[in-house]
Write a protein that holds these residues in place. Structure first.
Motif, PDB file in Angstrom:
ATOM      1  N   SER A  29       0.776  -1.373  -0.014  1.00 40.76           N
ATOM      2  CA  SER A  29      -0.351   0.107  -0.103  1.00 40.76           C
ATOM      3  C   SER A  29       0.901   1.049  -0.193  1.00 40.76           C
ATOM      4  O   SER A  29       0.319   2.188  -0.106  1.00 40.76           O
ATOM      5  N   ASP A  30       2.536   1.264   0.281  1.00 41.65           N
ATOM      6  CA  ASP A  30       2.474   2.170   0.292  1.00 41.65           C
ATOM      7  C   ASP A  30       4.510   2.016  -0.915  1.00 41.65           C
ATOM      8  O   ASP A  30       4.547   0.130  -0.591  1.00 41.65           O
ATOM      9  N   THR A  31       4.915   2.659  -1.110  1.00 39.57           N
ATOM     10  CA  THR A  31       6.130   2.754  -1.819  1.00 39.57           C
ATOM     11  C   THR A  31       7.330   1.852  -0.845  1.00 39.57           C
ATOM     12  O   THR A  31       7.986   0.992  -1.559  1.00 39.57           O
ATOM     13  N   TYR A  32       7.323   2.107   0.167  1.00 40.20           N
ATOM     14  CA  TYR A  32       8.685   2.164   1.109  1.00 40.20           C
ATOM     15  C   TYR A  32       8.778   0.852   1.437  1.00 40.20           C
ATOM     16  O   TYR A  32       9.683   0.077   1.236  1.00 40.20           O
ATOM     17  N   SER A  33       7.375  -0.126   1.659  1.00 45.44           N
ATOM     18  CA  SER A  33       7.600  -1.018   2.087  1.00 45.44           C
ATOM     19  C   SER A  33       8.132  -1.945   1.192  1.00 45.44           C
ATOM     20  O   SER A  33       8.801  -2.861   1.243  1.00 45.44           O
ATOM     21  N   LEU A  34       7.648  -2.039  -0.096  1.00 46.31           N
ATOM     22  CA  LEU A  34       7.729  -2.327  -1.485  1.00 46.31           C
ATOM     23  C   LEU A  34       9.608  -2.602  -1.604  1.00 46.31           C
ATOM     24  O   LEU A  34      10.069  -3.575  -1.792  1.00 46.31           O
ATOM     25  N   LEU A  35       9.959  -0.672  -1.727  1.00 47.42           N
ATOM     26  CA  LEU A  35      11.246  -0.827  -1.884  1.00 47.42           C
ATOM     27  C   LEU A  35      11.997  -1.272  -0.585  1.00 47.42           C
ATOM     28  O   LEU A  35      13.406  -1.858  -0.893  1.00 47.42           O
ATOM     29  N   ASP A  36      11.744  -1.362   0.453  1.00 48.01           N
ATOM     30  CA  ASP A  36      12.370  -1.785   1.833  1.00 48.01           C
ATOM     31  C   ASP A  36      12.232  -3.484   1.377  1.00 48.01           C
ATOM     32  O   ASP A  36      13.860  -4.272   1.494  1.00 48.01           O
ATOM     33  N   ASP A  37      11.573  -4.707   0.743  1.00 50.84           N
ATOM     34  CA  ASP A  37      11.258  -5.340   0.441  1.00 50.84           C
ATOM     35  C   ASP A  37      12.470  -6.237  -0.476  1.00 50.84           C
ATOM     36  O   ASP A  37      13.504  -6.909  -0.394  1.00 50.84           O
ATOM     37  N   ILE A  38      12.548  -5.152  -1.259  1.00 56.62           N
ATOM     38  CA  ILE A  38      13.487  -5.209  -2.344  1.00 56.62           C
ATOM     39  C   ILE A  38      15.016  -4.824  -2.477  1.00 56.62           C
ATOM     40  O   ILE A  38      15.659  -5.938  -2.345  1.00 56.62           O
ATOM     41  N   ASP A  39      15.431  -3.829  -1.127  1.00 53.40           N
ATOM     42  CA  ASP A  39      16.253  -3.614  -1.254  1.00 53.40           C
ATOM     43  C   ASP A  39      17.138  -4.559  -0.443  1.00 53.40           C
ATOM     44  O   ASP A  39      18.356  -5.014   0.032  1.00 53.40           O
ATOM     45  N   ASN A  40      16.037  -4.721   1.449  1.00 58.59           N
ATOM     46  CA  ASN A  40      16.907  -5.682   2.371  1.00 58.59           C
ATOM     47  C   ASN A  40      16.828  -6.648   1.680  1.00 58.59           C
ATOM     48  O   ASN A  40      17.129  -7.546   2.899  1.00 58.59           O
ATOM     49  N   ASN A  41      15.255  -7.466   1.591  1.00 59.94           N
ATOM     50  CA  ASN A  41      15.534  -8.500   1.901  1.00 59.94           C
ATOM     51  C   ASN A  41      15.279  -9.218   1.025  1.00 59.94           C
ATOM     52  O   ASN A  41      14.903 -10.297   0.341  1.00 59.94           O
ATOM     53  N   LYS A  42      15.642  -8.496  -0.259  1.00 62.38           N
ATOM     54  CA  LYS A  42      16.186  -8.749  -1.677  1.00 62.38           C
ATOM     55  C   LYS A  42      14.994  -9.813  -2.242  1.00 62.38           C
ATOM     56  O   LYS A  42      15.594 -11.219  -2.992  1.00 62.38           O
ATOM     57  N   VAL A  43      13.860  -9.758  -2.042  1.00 66.88           N
ATOM     58  CA  VAL A  43      12.846 -10.692  -2.999  1.00 66.88           C
ATOM     59  C   VAL A  43      12.894  -9.275  -4.586  1.00 66.88           C
ATOM     60  O   VAL A  43      13.745  -8.784  -4.546  1.00 66.88           O
ATOM     61  N   GLN A  44      12.331 -10.366  -5.214  1.00 66.27           N
ATOM     62  CA  GLN A  44      11.996 -10.021  -6.523  1.00 66.27           C
ATOM     63  C   GLN A  44      11.278 -10.098  -7.117  1.00 66.27           C
ATOM     64  O   GLN A  44      10.813 -11.769  -6.906  1.00 66.27           O
ATOM     65  N   PHE A  45      10.803  -9.868  -7.888  1.00 60.11           N
ATOM     66  CA  PHE A  45       9.198 -10.459  -8.938  1.00 60.11           C
ATOM     67  C   PHE A  45       9.535 -10.092 -10.444  1.00 60.11           C
ATOM     68  O   PHE A  45      10.239  -9.412 -10.611  1.00 60.11           O
ATOM     69  N   ASP A  46       8.470 -10.982 -10.982  1.00 59.26           N
ATOM     70  CA  ASP A  46       8.568 -11.200 -12.192  1.00 59.26           C
ATOM     71  C   ASP A  46       8.189  -9.913 -12.881  1.00 59.26           C
ATOM     72  O   ASP A  46       8.393  -9.623 -13.847  1.00 59.26           O
ATOM     73  N   LEU A  47       7.253  -9.219 -12.357  1.00 56.46           N
ATOM     74  CA  LEU A  47       6.412  -7.808 -12.594  1.00 56.46           C
ATOM     75  C   LEU A  47       5.585  -6.894 -11.429  1.00 56.46           C
ATOM     76  O   LEU A  47       5.222  -8.092 -10.542  1.00 56.46           O
TER      77      LEU A  47
END
Length: 167
Positions: A29-47
């Protein structure tokens, strides 16, 4: 397909989630939580489906810029109630730009386009075998800088060259 939806309007989120049924969808629901998952938790999505106008955080355009720094090959689709950001979307190599209210047919076309792209990307690898061919491994085409066939046994054929097979 693993999909991230970054959208602050619950009604739009539920509609997108419904259209994306059958896929592994993560909602932000916010851009910061997505960015945190990608940057710190190394989560990656196909889309990544990114709303452009976000109330409490950076815009989807700003998020896409940050995302490009972390995952250069990220597949991004913008979702917006305005068509004022086509230029920015183009500059960020967005695969699609969906206008709200989002239509199911448009989401299906997007998923088809991304699926085909992912299949092409997956097929860009090679299988290598050593010696008696019991030790087989796969490597991505982009990881190969040079190849040499030491034991050339037969003339090269499409998709095969000695011990190297396109996989």
């Amino acid at each position: 397909m693993k999909i991230a939806v970054c959208e602050d309007c619950m009604e739009d989120t539920l509609l997108l989630k419904h259209f994306l049924g059958g896929h592994n969808v993560s909602i932000y629901s916010d851009t910061y939580s997505l960015l945190d998952d990608i940057d710190n938790n190394k989560v990656q999505f196909d889309l990544y489906l990114l709303d452009i106008f976000m109330e409490e955080s950076m815009s989807g355009i700003e998020l896409a810029g940050e995302l490009r720094k972390i995952q250069e090959e990220a597949v991004i689709c913008f979702v917006s109630s305005s068509n004022d950001f086509y230029r920015e979307a183009y500059d960020l190599y967005a695969v699609q730009y969906l206008l709200k209210p989002v239509r199911e047919a448009d989401v299906r076309k997007l998923l088809d386009k991304v699926s085909k792209s992912l299949m092409r990307k997956e097929n860009q690898s090679f299988l290598f075998s050593r010696g008696d061919r019991q030790d087989v491994f796969r490597t991505e085409r982009s990881d190969i800088s040079a190849a040499e066939n030491i034991r050339f046994r037969s003339p090269p054929r499409t998709g095969q060259c000695g011990n190297i097979r396109e996989g």
